[in-house]
Design an enzyme around this catalytic site. Structure first.
Site, PDB file in Angstrom:
ATOM      1  N   HIS A 199       3.211  -2.699 -16.626  1.00  0.00           N
ATOM      2  CA  HIS A 199       3.643  -2.556 -15.234  1.00  0.00           C
ATOM      3  C   HIS A 199       3.841  -3.879 -14.522  1.00  0.00           C
ATOM      4  CE1 HIS A 199       2.826   1.822 -14.791  1.00  0.00           C
ATOM      5  NE2 HIS A 199       1.917   1.585 -15.722  1.00  0.00           N
TER       6      HIS A 199
ATOM      7  N   THR B 221       8.231   1.880  -6.359  1.00  0.00           N
ATOM      8  CA  THR B 221       8.462   3.319  -6.339  1.00  0.00           C
ATOM      9  C   THR B 221       8.666   3.825  -4.914  1.00  0.00           C
ATOM     10  OG1 THR B 221       6.078   3.461  -6.575  1.00  0.00           O
ATOM     11  CG2 THR B 221       7.381   4.053  -8.495  1.00  0.00           C
TER      12      THR B 221
ATOM     13  N   LYS C 118       3.577  -1.630   1.773  1.00  0.00           N
ATOM     14  CA  LYS C 118       3.202  -1.836   0.372  1.00  0.00           C
ATOM     15  C   LYS C 118       2.059  -2.835   0.369  1.00  0.00           C
ATOM     16  CE  LYS C 118       7.637  -3.049  -0.305  1.00  0.00           C
ATOM     17  NZ  LYS C 118       8.187  -2.440  -1.502  1.00  0.00           N
ATOM     18  N   ARG C 119       1.423  -3.043  -0.794  1.00  0.00           N
ATOM     19  CA  ARG C 119       0.356  -4.045  -0.839  1.00  0.00           C
ATOM     20  C   ARG C 119       0.906  -5.387  -0.361  1.00  0.00           C
ATOM     21  NH1 ARG C 119      -4.452  -2.556  -3.576  1.00  0.00           N
ATOM     22  NH2 ARG C 119      -5.134  -4.661  -3.097  1.00  0.00           N
TER      23      ARG C 119
ATOM     24  N   LYS D 151       6.065 -10.044  -2.821  1.00  0.00           N
ATOM     25  CA  LYS D 151       6.775  -8.962  -2.126  1.00  0.00           C
ATOM     26  C   LYS D 151       7.416  -9.468  -0.828  1.00  0.00           C
ATOM     27  CE  LYS D 151       3.738  -5.287  -3.923  1.00  0.00           C
ATOM     28  NZ  LYS D 151       4.571  -4.318  -4.657  1.00  0.00           N
TER      29      LYS D 151
ATOM     30  N   LYS E 156      11.163   6.850  -2.767  1.00  0.00           N
ATOM     31  CA  LYS E 156      10.770   7.837  -1.752  1.00  0.00           C
ATOM     32  C   LYS E 156      11.605   7.667  -0.498  1.00  0.00           C
ATOM     33  CE  LYS E 156       6.132   7.153  -3.409  1.00  0.00           C
ATOM     34  NZ  LYS E 156       4.923   6.374  -3.209  1.00  0.00           N
TER      35      LYS E 156
END
Ligand code: NBG
Length: 946
Positions: free
Chosen positions: A483, A787, A676-677, A682, A791
């Site tokens: 991952h 992911t 998100k984290r 990111k 959504k």
């Protein structure tokens, strides 16, 4: 007593009035049972016992196919039967209608031995499912209020009502679970076991009601009892046994496996403390323990008799058995793993699969020893120590810290799970020959990879199979998913730690490696650097460690990445050496999410709108059907309905934001979300920088220019790992900028920046349906998949993002022209990174950095390290390089938003193009290409009107 049957006053129901009946205990039950036996479902009941000794009740009923009964003959039948039953009841002396007695059942059942007679009785007593009409549901709920919760009717609050309702749902889940498991046992298909250290399940109540198709009855049942389902739903604590994407993926997979009737089980750990609860005060993150089990967990079933010993430490003894060298691990510490089962129902299927979570308890033998030495208190403390193994989820999703407790957790999961699987297999097998045809084991990342040496140990030492056979089996059953793209986050365990905690396993790993190296040398010859690179053992300068990914690559029959680009990177970069030698092992399985939780259930208005166009809800199983929405993308009427749904969801989110942060936001602004984290890669920082840039533009604009600007609400949310200093500073920056911008009267509704604390599955269910723009802006080549982008897209949210992870495939499906793509490509990133010291950032970027440094948002000293990380040649994640293009993309967002018809068209196209990203598709591929398992669906239960 008068029985009146009215077929006209209610459009949908037949209404049965029973007036002026004696007020005798048990009457209600007699009536409901009688109606049930007549094949009638009670949707509503009005019970009036105002007069002390007489009662009048009224029941709204439908037949089993959901229609009202109107035929005169049927109506007369009901009246006659009901009349007779009630008469008998009022004349009898008993309080309750008696259950059929043993003799009655046995006389009609086949005669046999006593044992058989005993079972006949048992079967008869269990041969009915719980009924799902409103009245029966109410009865189950109030039974749990009294007999499970031990509350009385005057004294139960919303939380207790939730619990009682949850227990009553669990009863129904258990029926389905039992029958599914029995069916699997009878059919004995190949099963897949999904092993994961994390399952981020979120809430179960609503999901179960939907999947069991009993939501309307529960809603009505609770309403009549004086409770609202919507309120009770919020009483449930999230099961937050995961960090983020990896854990949530595991949960989406369970939903898909159940829905697709796969003979599958999940295995994980029942952490007493899940992911920490985040609060933010003055912009600083605080972590609080998640006491999710403190008030009980109605969704699990404790199995105190399903326990396995798990050992640690100790040493290895060598024995000579008939000339063969055998090893025996004499463990130093032993604890027990106790099973807790969590039923996972599928959608629109009678299948309910299992998630078995292990909890650590002290082993009895271990206790005895301490008690015998007389040190009672020490023995109790030792008990507590055993329980620490499953106490807490490590809240860090990327760095392995080489912590002994984490290693023990991983082994705990691996060992208990494999013992359980072998036990189940041996129930109907006498040899291990068929093991690979019966069992597939999926490792979710390398976290459960100690399962490899554990299976080898069990086969070698306990079942005496010998190396060749044991290895043959082990290498046929395991497969693993990687991952991550970041080589540094691959797990490595220090050899000395492993040697101490799991001495026998370390021996086995050495043996596996030795054989692998022999084989490798026969292929690559004397290329020792290559052999060194590929070895399972990394020879560090000071110490050695075990590369868990290499152990998995050597053993597993398959390894997969989680998005197309990621899987390519595994082949060309991270595991290139392995790919060259064993290319057949490499696959891609692009992630997916369950459209049940993430669209149909959390966005019911959109679900209904979609169903109205697609002719029903079949798309909830076949998500590719969404493609058909393309046809309506430009339909003005449909567009306006589509916008109305979004607006309603935005209002709900605005309320949520106000509750959580105190900030009032306008639901008419563009809702721009990044949840998100918190991670440097990111690039939440890039987002904040652009907010500051926007703020500067607003400040510099004339009142006329301001009128032309598109108002925006920027929402950021996510947890920082407790030890991740930079991430915590980024949160502080978001909050400081928010403070300034949100309170600037020049800005008003033109711009708001809010940090939503404690982002989790439940808040995502409110956030995702309301989002119009969502940010997936990682530096290309850093996000394995992502992911949440899937959504958001499903819910008609447009994506602003880089060509990274699954964004690339989303663009293929919904079209780049329907997204806002920017930034350097994964191919360019390494080059740009190498040259970054010479890169001159755009002026606007420098302005923003200087503003922060000059205390424009206060806390300059605290925020300086954040600036240092992206400035002056540092900037590992290339914020400066991508800034200009990002701002351009953001401007395009504003322009497009002004054209609502265009925006809505893009939004519809996002949903229409998201069919590929159902986890059903992902699971179908795993099942076919990796596991070799096929659906095994039990017959629809005849007696259960579903
Ligand atoms: C994460 C990746 C995400 C990916 C999820 C699920 C870890 C170690 N990895 O990009 O960062 O979507 O896994 O595959 O949590």
């Amino acid at each position: 007593m008068i029985i009146e049957i009215d077929t006209t006053s209610d459009d949908e129901h037949t209404v049965i009035h029973i007036r002026d009946a004696p007020n005798k205990p048990g009457t209600l039950r007699v009536i409901t049972t009688a109606l049930a036996d007549l094949g009638l479902n009670i949707d509503k009941a009005v019970v009036d016992s105002a007069a002390e000794d007489r009662v009048s009740d009224c029941f709204h009923v439908k037949d089993l196919s959901g229609r009202k009964v109107t035929e005169a003959e049927d109506v007369e039948n009901i009246r006659t039967c009901l009349g007779m039953i009630l008469k008998a009841h009022f004349q009898s002396g008993g309080l309750e209608m008696a259950r059929p007695d043993d003799e009655q059942i046995l006389s009609s059942a086949p005669k046999g031995t006593d044992e058989r007679r005993k079972h006949d009785l048992l079967y008869s007593l269990m041969d009915r499912y719980l009924r799902n009409d409103v009245m029966s549901v109410q009865e189950s709920i109030v039974n749990h209020v009294e007999y499970t919760m031990a509350r009385n009717r005057y004294q139960f609050d919303d939380f207790e009502a939730y619990n009682a309702a949850a227990f009553s749902v669990r009863d129904r889940l258990i029926e389905s679970w039992n029958d599914t498991q029995q069916y699997f046992r009878d059919k004995s298909p190949k099963r897949v076991y999904y092993m994961s250290m994390e399952f981020l399940m979120g809430r179960s109540f609503l999901n179960s009601l939907y999947n069991l198709d009993i939501k309307p009855q529960y809603s009505e049942a609770l309403h009549q009892l004086g409770y609202e389902l919507e309120t009770l739903v919020d009483k449930e604590r999230d099961a937050a046994l995961g960090n983020g994407g990896l854990g949530r993926l595991a949960s989406c997979f369970l939903d898909s496996m159940a829905t697709m009737d796969l003979p599958a089980w999940g295995y994980g750990i029942r952490y007493q403390y899940g992911m920490f609860r985040q609060t933010v005060t003055d912009g600083f993150q605080h972590e609080h323990p998640d006491y999710w089990l403190n008030f009980g967990n109605p969704w699990e079933i404790e199995r105190p008799y399903i326990t396995y010993p798990v050992k640690f430490y100790g040493g290895v003894e060598e024995e000579d058995v008939d000339g063969v060298k055998m090893y025996k691990w004499i463990g130093g510490e032993e604890i027990s793993a106790v099973a807790y089962d969590n039923p996972v129902p599928g959608w629109n299927t009678p299948t309910t699969i299992n998630l078995r979570l292990w909890s650590a308890k002290p082993a009895r033998e271990f206790d005895l020893e301490s008690f015998n030495t007389g040190d009672y208190v020490q023995a109790i403390l030792a008990k507590q120590r055993a329980e620490t193994i499953s106490a807490v989820l490590y809240p860090d999703d990327r760095t392995y810290q080489g912590k002994e407790l984490r290693l023990k957790q991983q082994y705990f999961l691996a060992s208990a799970t494999l013992q359980d699987i072998i036990r189940r297999y041996l129930v109907n097998h006498t040899t291990f020959d068929e093991f690979p045809e019966q069992v597939a084991l999926q490792l979710n990342d390398t976290h459960p990879a100690l399962g490899i040496p554990e299976l080898m140990r069990l086969l070698l030492d306990e079942h005496k199979l010998g190396w060749t056979k044991s290895w043959d089996i082990t290498s046929k059953v395991f497969s693993f998913t990687n991952h991550t793209v970041l080589a540094d986050s691959l797990e490595k365990w220090p050899v000395d730690l492993l040697e101490r905690v799991l001495p026998r396993h370390m021996m086995i790993i050495y043996d596996i490696n030795w054989r692998f190296i022999q084989e490798l040398a026969s292929i690559v010859g004397e290329d020792y650097t290559r052999i060194g690179r590929m070895s399972i053992i990394e020879e560090g300068i000071e110490s050695k460690s075990v590369r868990m990914a290499h152990l998995a690559l050597v053993t597993c029959h398959t390894v997969n990445g989680v998005a197309a680009v990621h899987s390519e990177l595994l082949k060309t970069r991270m595991f290139a050496d392995f790919h060259e030698i064993m290319p057949e092992k490499f696959q891609n399985k692009t992630n997916g999410v369950t459209q049940r939780r993430w669209l149909a259930f959390s966005n019911p208005d959109l679900r209904d709108l979609i169903s109205s166009k697609l002719g029903g809800d079949a798309w909830i199983r076949e998500l590719e059907m969404l493609r058909d929405l393309d046809k309506y993308a430009e339909d003005a009427e449909f567009q306006s309905q589509w916008r109305a749904v979004k607006h309603k969801n935005k209002k709900k989110l605005a309320k949520f934001i106000e509750e959580k942060t105190g900030t009032v936001v306008s639901p008419d602004a563009l809702f721009d979300i990044q949840v998100k984290r918190i991670h440097e890669y990111k690039r939440q920082l890039l987002n904040v920088f652009s907010v500051i840039h926007r703020y500067n533009k607003i400040k510099a604009a004339t009142p006329e220019e301001r009128k032309e600007m598109v108002p925006r609400v920027v929402v950021i949310g996510g947890k920082a790992a407790p030890g991740y200093d930079m991430a915590k500073r980024i949160i502080k920056l978001v909050c400081s900028v928010g403070d300034k911008v949100n309170n600037d009267p020049d800005v008003g509704d033109l711009l708001k920046l809010v940090f939503i604390p404690d982002y989790n599955v439940s808040s995502a269910e409110v956030i995702v349906p309301a989002a119009e723009l969502s940010q997936h802006i990682s530096t290309a080549g850093t996000e394995a998949s992502g992911t949440s982008n899937m959504k958001f897209a499903m819910n008609g949210c447009l994506i602003i993002g880089t060509m990274d992870g699954s964004n690339v495939e989303i663009a293929e499906e919904i079209g780049k022209e329907n997204m806002f793509i920017f930034g350097a490509s994964a191919v360019d990133v390494p080059i740009l990174r190498a040259e970054r010291a010479r890169f001159k950032p755009p002026q606007e970027f420098d302005v923003v950095v200087e503003q922060i440094r000059n205390n424009a948002f206060e806390w300059a000293e605290f925020l300086n390290p954040v600036c240092d990380a992206v400035h002056g040649g540092a900037d590992y994640y290339l914020l400066a390089n991508d800034f200009e293009d990002y701002i351009r993309a953001q401007e395009l967002v504003d322009q497009t938003y002004k054209d609502q018809a265009k925006w809505t068209k893009m939004s519809i196209k996002s949903t229409a193009g998201s069919g590929k990203f159902s986890s059903d598709r992902t699971i179908r591929e795993y099942a076919k290409d990796i596991w070799g398992v096929v659906p095994c669906r039990r017959p629809e239960p005849g007696g259960n009107p579903r």
